[in-house]
Design a protein around this motif. Structure first.
Motif: not given
Lengths: 126, 174
Positions: A75, A78-79, A81-83, A85-86, A90, A93, A97, B38
């Motif tokens: 991975s 970015a992937e 960090k997104n994982y 974050k989900q 937010a 991080d 952003a 969600k």
């Protein structure tokens, strides 16, 4: 007796080092660098302040393990960090952003400084 | 003109302080109340009794409470959860990083307020839910998480955070 204590100390030290190395072992130094960089950029969700790198609470340990697994599976940063974050929001991080409400965080101090400098020079002219 | 500048020099820092102060002083409860809805993450776990869990268990309004036998605060919130279950609230447990025998013993000793408890010994589902520890409680409406409380769920939090969310859902689907 001294020799015995010395031997025990050496054994204890080396065993803990060996264990530490076993936790996150990488075959690629770039992956290792990415891992340590990423865990210092992800906020510990249970702590008042601090990254998961500096925290040993269970959720930080889980996060470090998951980051390790994701890096090993290929991975991107970015992937990953997104994982995170989900799942943890937010605020997970440490480097927010440059978007939405975060503009005030990034630009606020510069706007304030600019206004102060402008006012200072305008006042001197008058 | 000089007066205007002097006034601005005082007002601007005050304004900045108010903006940043407001952000910093927003209570954590208000933040958790503003939960981005969600869906419940997919999982393949069984109940403490070893039964499979159907997604339809989360139809309607239900509470998903993260608990463990090693968790002291879970013991503190247990009477309130019992009260909720007696008031016909669909309460589902998520047994977090616990051994099955310890969990079952804990429920037997203190009473089981849950319809059933999902056994999550590694904390996989909890991780996908963004759980940071026990206890935590999620408000679920038709298989979608709409609210989240970290720490002990008590009367005050129930009334100030979850009840308004339940009312808004009920108003949308009369």
């Amino acid at each position: 007796m001294k020799a015995f204590i010395f031997t025990c100390s050496v054994l204890l030290c080396t065993s803990s080092f060996m264990q530490a190395e076993e936790l996150y072992s990488f075959d690629d130094p770039r992956k290792e660098k990415r891992f340590y960089s990423l865990i210092s950029e992800i906020r510990c969700p249970k702590c008042t302040s601090g990254s998961i790198a500096s925290s040993d609470v269970p959720v930080s340990r889980d996060l470090k393990q998951r980051v390790y697994e994701l890096i090993q599976s290929g991975s991107s940063n970015a992937e990953i960090k997104n994982y995170v974050k989900q799942r943890f929001g937010a605020s997970s991080d440490y480097k927010p952003a440059f978007e939405g409400a975060n503009y005030i965080l990034w630009l606020g101090p510069f706007i304030f400084l600019g206004l102060m400098i402008t006012l200072f020079f305008l006042r001197r002219r008058l | 003109m000089n007066r205007v500048f002097s006034l601005l020099l005082i007002l601007l820092p005050v304004l900045i302080l108010i903006i940043y102060g407001k952000i910093l002083l927003t209570s954590q409860e208000d933040v958790t109340a503003l939960y981005d809805p969600k869906p419940i993450p997919q999982f393949q776990l069984l109940t403490l009794q070893g039964q499979e869990i159907l997604p339809t268990e989360f139809d309607g309004i239900s509470l998903l409470n993260v608990w463990a036998s090693w968790c002291i605060t879970c013991l503190v919130e247990h009477p309130f959860l019992t009260k909720l279950s007696q008031n016909n609230i669909n309460l589902i447990g998520l047994n977090y990083k616990d051994s099955k025998s310890n969990a079952q013993q804990w429920l037997k000793k203190r009473g089981d307020p849950y319809k059933f408890s999902i056994h999550d010994p590694r904390g996989d589902l909890a991780f996908d839910l963004g759980v940071t520890g026990a206890p935590e409680t999620f408000l679920v409406a038709n298989q979608e998480i709409i609210g989240h409380i970290q720490g002990e769920l008590n009367q005050e939090k129930w009334e100030s955070i979850f009840v308004p969310l339940i009312r808004s859902i009920e108003a949308q689907n009369p």
